[in-house]
Design an enzyme around this catalytic site. Structure first.
Site, mmCIF file in Angstrom:
data_model
loop_
_atom_site.group_PDB
_atom_site.id
_atom_site.type_symbol
_atom_site.label_atom_id
_atom_site.label_comp_id
_atom_site.label_asym_id
_atom_site.label_seq_id
_atom_site.Cartn_x
_atom_site.Cartn_y
_atom_site.Cartn_z
ATOM 1 N N ALA A 236 0.978 -0.928 0.073
ATOM 2 C CA ALA A 236 0.362 0.235 0.213
ATOM 3 C C ALA A 236 1.128 1.120 0.265
ATOM 4 O O ALA A 236 2.083 0.884 0.195
ATOM 5 C CB ALA A 236 -0.665 0.471 1.549
ATOM 6 N N LYS A 237 0.306 2.164 0.157
ATOM 7 C CA LYS A 237 0.957 3.841 -0.464
ATOM 8 C C LYS A 237 -0.225 4.826 -0.226
ATOM 9 O O LYS A 237 -0.921 4.794 -0.661
ATOM 10 C CB LYS A 237 1.730 3.697 -1.461
ATOM 11 N N GLY A 238 0.919 6.054 -0.080
ATOM 12 C CA GLY A 238 -0.750 7.096 0.373
ATOM 13 C C GLY A 238 0.523 8.465 -0.180
ATOM 14 O O GLY A 238 2.061 8.398 -0.028
#
Ligand code: NAD
Length: 416
Positions: free
Chosen positions: A103-105
């Site tokens: 995941a990443k943001g």
């Protein structure tokens, strides 16, 4: 036309898929992200005006466990970049054998232009906007470019206030006082050091006598610079966003890190022996080990031919494009790929998550020992496969990581 980071991530999947004879349907699936959330973040500024920012949180694959990946604050952040970074997290966790997904943001903002209060309001609103897709069982954010332990503390508090109880396991990279782990901050640099040492041993290279050049002097670049400097290596150049300092006889890294840790730019550091050069010039310096530890897409088909080193140690995520990779491989330059080399951070983040869930905290010695064991096991697997099949370390790493995800999908099946 240069490829975007997510196009590069998809190309890397194709390369691995071809090598392992992966089912085309699976390859098609892996080239998509599971979910991508775009949020609007209104922030009341100190002067009373309202600024609007855009933020993202992406899950690439949660097939082997909850999503894991940092949050980046930068004016250049966009959905394509976040999708690529989330995809690379999937491979990194898989390669290390962690029960986590990718995941990443990110938030499109220049945090240097915000006051501390504005930054806190931005972080809390961003957290509220993504609250339904994060959590200890869903997706656990961490620091990345321009975010730090303080930002993680605000995220943890906002999440906890909304749920009505303290939930430290929602983020990693927190301050130790509120459930963070010892050894998390330098973990990425430590991991880089362990794999570099291991590769040097395989190639009978004496690490101490190597000339080193580092792009970036933040958490990753700064830590590895300090570790190599303390080991007695010669760090000839190091940079930040303002430019690079170069001294062929070796920079006094301890003093430079004291400077950058005060939030000052390298270009403003005064030492008559040091020459101020650009980040592009830094990458073309003749050296033994080059460590890109700033951003993606730094070594491309345009400058790959100018690279003059023996080993590239990827501190950043995605600093070398696939076209550049091919050129470097032909030149005989070994690239220790990001999904292996910089995996120390996610590894100790995993330890932090485990400690939070069990509410039992480990000592630094145990953290570093377990990190070394896990990252060197992955290194050994990658190195042996690359030797056996005469392929680059990156292709070997991808073969292992992608195969594990593909196997997990096969075992779980496609719902419904
Ligand atoms: P950081 O914000 O602490 O440091 C970033 C460094 O890059 C700074 O020195 C900054 O001045 C420099 N920089 C920023 N923009 C630049 C530009 N346009 N040109 C040249 N230099 C620039 O970030 P970090 O945590 O050290 O992350 C660096 C890289 O490592 C990123 O690619 C990140 O995704 C990756 N990474 C970080 C971790 C971690 O644990 N922090 C783990 C794995 C990978």
């Amino acid at each position: 036309m240069a490829l975007t980071p997510f196009e590069i991530a998809k190309k890397q999947i194709d390369i691995a898929a071809e090598k392992i004879g992966l089912d085309l349907n699976l390859a098609k699936y892996l080239k998509r992200v599971e979910r991508a959330l775009i949020v609007t973040i209104p922030v009341r500024m100190d002067d009373g005006s309202i600024e609007i920012f855009e933020g993202y949180r992406v899950h690439h694959s949660t097939v082997r466990g909850p999503g894991k990946g940092g949050i980046r604050y930068s004016p250049e952040v966009n959905l394509d970049e976040v999708k690529a970074l989330a995809t690379w997290m999937t491979w990194k966790c898989s390669l290390l054998g962690l029960p986590l997904g990718g995941a990443k943001g990110g938030v499109c903002v220049d945090p240097r232009k915000l006051s501390k209060n504005e930054l806190e309001r931005l972080t809390r609103r961003y957290t509220s906007e993504i609250i339904n897709i994060i959590g200890p069982d869903i997706d656990i954010p961490a620091p990345d470019v321009n975010t730090n332990a303080q930002v993680m503390a605000w995220i943890m508090d906002t999440y906890s206030m909304n749920k009505g109880r303290s939930i430290p396991g929602v983020v990693t990279g927190k301050p130790i006082e509120i459930g963070g782990s010892v050894g998390r901050e330098p973990a990425t640099g430590m991991g880089l050091f362990f794999v570099l040492e291991a590769l040097c041993e395989k190639l009978s290279i004496d690490l101490k006598s190597q000339n080193i050049v580092i792009q970036g002097s933040g958490n990753v670049g700064g830590t590895i610079a300090g570790l190599l400097y303390n080991e007695g290596c010669k760090v000839m150049a190091i940079s930040d966003i303002s430019g690079a300092l170069y001294f062929s006889e070796g920079l006094e890294i301890n003093k430079l890190l004291e400077w950058t840790q005060q939030g000052k730019y390298l270009k403003d550091y005064k030492d008559k022996r040091y020459k101020l050069i650009t980040n592009e010039e830094l990458l073309a310096l003749e050296c033994d080990i080059l460590i890109p530890a700033a951003l993606e897409n730094q070594i491309t088909y345009k400058n790959a031919d100018n690279i003059k080193c023996k080993i590239i140690l990827e501190g950043a995520n995605g600093p070398v494009t696939p076209e550049a990779d091919r050129i470097l491989f032909e030149k005989g330059i070994r690239v220790l790929p990001d999904i292996l080399a910089n995996a120390g951070g996610v590894c100790v983040s995993y330890f932090e998550y485990v400690q939070d869930i069990r509410a039992y905290f480990w000592e630094l010695d145990r953290i570093n020992k377990e990190l070394k064991k896990i990252i060197l096991r992955a290194f050994e697997e990658v190195y042996m496969l690359s030797k056996e099949r005469k392929i680059s370390l990156r292709t070997a790493a991808y073969i292992i990581a992608v195969s594990r995800i593909a196997r997990a999908i096969e075992l779980r099946g496609i719902f419904p």
